[in-house]
Design an enzyme around this catalytic site. Structure first.
Site, PDB file in Angstrom:
ATOM      1  N   LYS A  37       0.692  -1.075   0.003  1.00 59.41           N
ATOM      2  CA  LYS A  37      -0.061   0.011  -0.071  1.00 59.41           C
ATOM      3  C   LYS A  37       0.976   1.312  -0.093  1.00 59.41           C
ATOM      4  O   LYS A  37       1.576   1.632   1.130  1.00 59.41           O
ATOM      5  CB  LYS A  37      -0.935   0.160   1.213  1.00 59.41           C
ATOM      6  CG  LYS A  37      -1.927   1.089   1.211  1.00 59.41           C
ATOM      7  CD  LYS A  37      -2.558   1.592   2.399  1.00 59.41           C
ATOM      8  CE  LYS A  37      -1.594   2.791   2.955  1.00 59.41           C
ATOM      9  NZ  LYS A  37      -1.563   3.879   2.121  1.00 59.41           N
ATOM     10  N   GLU A  64       9.970   1.575  10.389  1.00 55.37           N
ATOM     11  CA  GLU A  64      11.145   2.705  10.065  1.00 55.37           C
ATOM     12  C   GLU A  64      10.151   3.832  10.153  1.00 55.37           C
ATOM     13  O   GLU A  64       9.490   4.212   9.274  1.00 55.37           O
ATOM     14  CB  GLU A  64      11.620   2.644   8.515  1.00 55.37           C
ATOM     15  CG  GLU A  64      12.231   1.354   8.346  1.00 55.37           C
ATOM     16  CD  GLU A  64      13.878   1.618   8.806  1.00 55.37           C
ATOM     17  OE1 GLU A  64      14.113   2.613   9.386  1.00 55.37           O
ATOM     18  OE2 GLU A  64      14.714   0.730   8.622  1.00 55.37           O
ATOM     19  N   CYS A  91      13.634  11.713   6.724  1.00 55.48           N
ATOM     20  CA  CYS A  91      13.513  11.270   8.126  1.00 55.48           C
ATOM     21  C   CYS A  91      14.935  11.427   8.748  1.00 55.48           C
ATOM     22  O   CYS A  91      15.134  11.714   9.882  1.00 55.48           O
ATOM     23  CB  CYS A  91      13.270   9.727   8.313  1.00 55.48           C
ATOM     24  SG  CYS A  91      14.050   8.820   7.137  1.00 55.48           S
ATOM     25  N   GLU A 117      10.046  16.750  15.168  1.00 54.86           N
ATOM     26  CA  GLU A 117      10.291  16.559  13.580  1.00 54.86           C
ATOM     27  C   GLU A 117       9.682  17.661  12.816  1.00 54.86           C
ATOM     28  O   GLU A 117       8.333  17.867  12.988  1.00 54.86           O
ATOM     29  CB  GLU A 117       9.780  15.260  12.987  1.00 54.86           C
ATOM     30  CG  GLU A 117      10.549  14.740  11.680  1.00 54.86           C
ATOM     31  CD  GLU A 117       9.746  13.412  11.351  1.00 54.86           C
ATOM     32  OE1 GLU A 117       8.680  12.895  11.611  1.00 54.86           O
ATOM     33  OE2 GLU A 117      10.838  12.828  10.773  1.00 54.86           O
TER      34      GLU A 117
HETATM   35  P1  NAD Z   1       2.212   8.711   7.665  1.00 62.58           P
HETATM   36  O1  NAD Z   1       2.552   8.048   8.946  1.00 62.58           O
HETATM   37  O2  NAD Z   1       1.069   9.414   7.616  1.00 62.58           O
HETATM   38  O3  NAD Z   1       1.956   7.564   6.358  1.00 62.58           O
HETATM   39  C1  NAD Z   1       2.926   6.560   6.140  1.00 62.58           C
HETATM   40  C2  NAD Z   1       2.023   5.437   5.676  1.00 62.58           C
HETATM   41  O4  NAD Z   1       1.161   4.850   6.644  1.00 62.58           O
HETATM   42  C3  NAD Z   1       0.966   5.981   4.344  1.00 62.58           C
HETATM   43  O5  NAD Z   1       1.068   5.059   3.431  1.00 62.58           O
HETATM   44  C4  NAD Z   1      -0.210   6.123   5.218  1.00 62.58           C
HETATM   45  O6  NAD Z   1      -1.518   5.997   4.435  1.00 62.58           O
HETATM   46  C5  NAD Z   1      -0.128   4.834   6.398  1.00 62.58           C
HETATM   47  N1  NAD Z   1      -0.899   5.216   7.337  1.00 62.58           N
HETATM   48  C6  NAD Z   1      -1.361   6.269   8.180  1.00 62.58           C
HETATM   49  N2  NAD Z   1      -1.737   5.953   9.309  1.00 62.58           N
HETATM   50  C7  NAD Z   1      -2.272   4.886   9.282  1.00 62.58           C
HETATM   51  C8  NAD Z   1      -2.714   3.763  10.457  1.00 62.58           C
HETATM   52  N3  NAD Z   1      -3.549   4.347  11.135  1.00 62.58           N
HETATM   53  N4  NAD Z   1      -2.564   2.492   9.947  1.00 62.58           N
HETATM   54  C9  NAD Z   1      -2.020   2.067   8.743  1.00 62.58           C
HETATM   55  N5  NAD Z   1      -1.471   2.796   7.902  1.00 62.58           N
HETATM   56  C10 NAD Z   1      -1.151   4.047   8.333  1.00 62.58           C
HETATM   57  O7  NAD Z   1       3.653   9.325   7.482  1.00 62.58           O
HETATM   58  P2  NAD Z   1       4.036  10.244   6.084  1.00 62.58           P
HETATM   59  O8  NAD Z   1       3.489  11.425   6.320  1.00 62.58           O
HETATM   60  O9  NAD Z   1       3.544   9.806   4.896  1.00 62.58           O
HETATM   61  O10 NAD Z   1       5.685  10.160   6.133  1.00 62.58           O
HETATM   62  C11 NAD Z   1       6.361  11.129   6.839  1.00 62.58           C
HETATM   63  C12 NAD Z   1       7.058  10.219   7.954  1.00 62.58           C
HETATM   64  O11 NAD Z   1       7.657   9.146   7.514  1.00 62.58           O
HETATM   65  C13 NAD Z   1       7.970  11.141   8.588  1.00 62.58           C
HETATM   66  O12 NAD Z   1       7.463  10.866  10.290  1.00 62.58           O
HETATM   67  C14 NAD Z   1       9.235  10.347   8.384  1.00 62.58           C
HETATM   68  O13 NAD Z   1      10.489  10.610   9.261  1.00 62.58           O
HETATM   69  C15 NAD Z   1       8.987   9.039   8.224  1.00 62.58           C
HETATM   70  N6  NAD Z   1       9.842   8.385   7.388  1.00 62.58           N
HETATM   71  C16 NAD Z   1      10.827   7.354   7.998  1.00 62.58           C
HETATM   72  C17 NAD Z   1      11.757   6.825   7.325  1.00 62.58           C
HETATM   73  C18 NAD Z   1      12.817   5.946   7.761  1.00 62.58           C
HETATM   74  O14 NAD Z   1      13.514   5.225   7.183  1.00 62.58           O
HETATM   75  N7  NAD Z   1      12.748   5.831   8.936  1.00 62.58           N
HETATM   76  C19 NAD Z   1      11.703   7.156   5.758  1.00 62.58           C
HETATM   77  C20 NAD Z   1      10.876   8.003   5.417  1.00 62.58           C
HETATM   78  C21 NAD Z   1       9.792   8.796   5.961  1.00 62.58           C
END
Ligand code: NAD
Length: 491
Positions: A190, A264, A298, A395
């Site tokens: 997804k 992650e 991130c 962040e």
């Molecule tokens: P997000 O958590 O809003 O969304 C990430 C994914 O999770 C999306 O596909 C979203 O649809 C899904 N999601 C959201 N809520 C959910 C739930 N309740 N249940 C299941 N799935 C759910 O994050 P974002 O805004 O897309 O991305 C930014 C974040 O990602 C930042 O915090 C960043 O630091 C992190 N990130 C971490 C890494 C790493 O390698 N550690 C890499 C890239 C981004």
């Protein structure tokens, strides 16, 4: 505000070919069964590119059944056979690279230098996993009990649900898909509903290469499709890259049937600069690693903690270098370009965090302004902040670097560690002992010395604390996406 974005996309040669916007299940493009839709927006202009229909629990079930049915044959293939298919996928991505770079650029607003790097790294990780998966290692077979031969098998875990964020859509998918498939699992993927275009294109490329059902893609939101996957009894493991909030939501759902989790999550990377550091190198590094992908990264080098004796000189150097960035549409060529924030809500969050820090007394060294009249643009910003300001601990995920000072290195490390995150950090010093001591003391999954965001495919990328657990990249990712079985044979 220095904004060179031209809001009418004039150069039609830039337009990438849009992929088919549907689920990809059992080797076929399938229309989502839900009636809910969302718009995929070009963040450089704030205009819709395409409207998507979103999936639901029923679609997830169909995809999981397809992945389950494909599992025995895929898992039984030799590592060489799986490797050849992943290498073929890497070649297909390489052949399509210009289109993928442009698709990612229009969906994320990223400069082409960033999307070219994303595609390079995507190809590399498929090639790496295709090779590394043929050289797995376990404890040597032997008689550890008298007259009884022990051997360890490495088996796939089963059907893996993969959920990824919007900041590196293709690359974050590739990190997980490559390791999960090479380890013999099948996948229901997804992508972020905000940036699905390159993932959809990846599914198109996989159609003629991977057996049906091995890689399935379901469009949809986190609360609907992400949660349905997490709850599904036929999903054996969930791997998510995203915010701490989403990670915790999935971790809590999968706890109810003890599924494995691989997370992650967010980061807040400290950059500790000692008084003996090469300041020119430190400023160049923060200019690149603090603002790469407009800070929507991130591991971004966002929090400078610098010895008070060199803080002014460093701040001046950094302001000079960061001042040469230009906010520009991806279509406009330029080495110094930065793109916009991903969407309106994220733009507002970044601007609020800057505004609140300034209200608390932060000094704006550079930038600080935004413009969302056409697209979601935030100027590259440098803030001088006092110790303990909340912006140093949370962040921002935007083009904002904060600078705070220290006089005692031990206290600086304690401050760097006193955040919920533990993804990556760095230290700048000319002294090898200081470098090693600080590297060991930093409570972060990767620490760089005199550089930041060194991220080779061969090395593990994973966090501590609320940055999650689970390793992407490296052969450790193959371990995380597989399980060991001990067989003992009395002879
Ligand atoms: P997000 O958590 O809003 O969304 C990430 C994914 O999770 C999306 O596909 C979203 O649809 C899904 N999601 C959201 N809520 C959910 C739930 N309740 N249940 C299941 N799935 C759910 O994050 P974002 O805004 O897309 O991305 C930014 C974040 O990602 C930042 O915090 C960043 O630091 C992190 N990130 C971490 C890494 C790493 O390698 N550690 C890499 C890239 C981004």
């Amino acid at each position: 505000m220095v904004l060179s974005a031209d809001v009418s996309r004039s150069d039609t040669s830039f337009a990438p070919r849009l992929p088919q916007c549907s689920h990809f299940i059992d080797g076929q493009h399938v229309d989502p069964s839900g009636s809910e839709t969302t718009e995929v927006v070009d963040p450089a202009r704030g205009k819709a590119i395409v409207s998507l229909r979103l999936g639901n629990e029923k679609d997830v079930d169909t995809a999981v059944c397809a992945a389950r049915a494909a599992l025995p044959t895929w898992a039984a293939k030799t590592p060489q056979a799986r490797s050849e298919l992943l290498l073929a996928l890497a070649e297909a991505i390489a052949t399509d690279r210009e289109n993928l770079e442009k698709l990612e650029a229009i969906n994320c607003g990223k400069p082409l230098a960033v999307t070219a790097d994303d595609v390079d790294s995507t190809i590399d990780v498929f090639r790496f996993m295709a090779g590394a998966g043929r050289t797995g290692s376990t404890i040597p077979a032997g008689d550890y009990v008298a007259d009884t031969m022990s051997l360890v098998l490495r088996e796939p875990i089963g059907v893996i649900g993969l959920v990824t964020p919007w900041n590196y859509p293709l690359l974050m998918g590739a990190w997980k898909i490559s390791a999960a498939l090479m380890a013999g699992n099948t996948v229901v993927y997804k992508p972020s509903e905000v940036t699905p275009l390159t993932s959809l294109r990846l599914a198109e490329l996989a159609k003629d290469i991977l057996p049906a059902g091995v890689l399935n893609l379901v469009l949809g939101t986190g609360p609907e499709v992400g949660q349905s996957l997490s709850k599904h009894p036929q999903v054996d493991m969930m791997a998510l890259t995203g915010s701490v909030r989403a990670g915790m939501a999935v971790a809590s759902t999968i706890a109810s049937d003890l599924k494995r989790g691989h997370f992650e999550l967010g980061g807040k990377a400290p950059v500790i600069i000692c008084d003996d550091a090469d300041l020119e190198n430190a400023a160049n590094t923060v200019t690149e690693a603090g603002y790469w992908n407009s800070g929507q990264e991130c591991g971004a080098a966002t929090r400078v903690i610098i010895h008070e004796s060199v803080a002014d000189e460093f701040t001046q150097l950094l302001a000079q270098k960061v001042g040469s960035y230009v906010l520009a549409d991806p279509e406009i060529p330029g080495e110094e370009n930065l793109g916009p924030m991903i969407y309106q809500g994220h733009y507002a969050k970044v601007m609020d965090m800057i505004g609140e820090a300034v209200e608390r007394g932060a000094e704006i060294v550079l930038g600080g302004n935004g413009d969302d009249s056409a697209g979601f643009w935030v100027e590259p910003t440098i803030l001088k902040v006092s110790i303990g300001d909340p912006i140093t601990e949370n962040e921002v995920f935007g083009p904002v670097v904060t600078i705070e000072t220290f006089s005692d290195l031990t206290e600086a490390v304690e401050r760097a560690n006193a955040v919920e995150y533990g993804l990556t950090g760095s230290v700048f010093t000319a002294d090898v002992s200081t470098a090693l001591e600080v590297s060991k003391a930093l409570d972060f999954g990767s620490v760089n010395v005199n550089t930041h965001l060194a991220l080779p495919t061969e090395m593990p990328w994973s966090g501590f604390k609320h940055s999650g657990y689970g390793r992407d990249l490296s052969a450790y990712a193959l371990d995380d996406f597989s399980r060991t079985k001990h067989i003992a044979i009395r002879h």
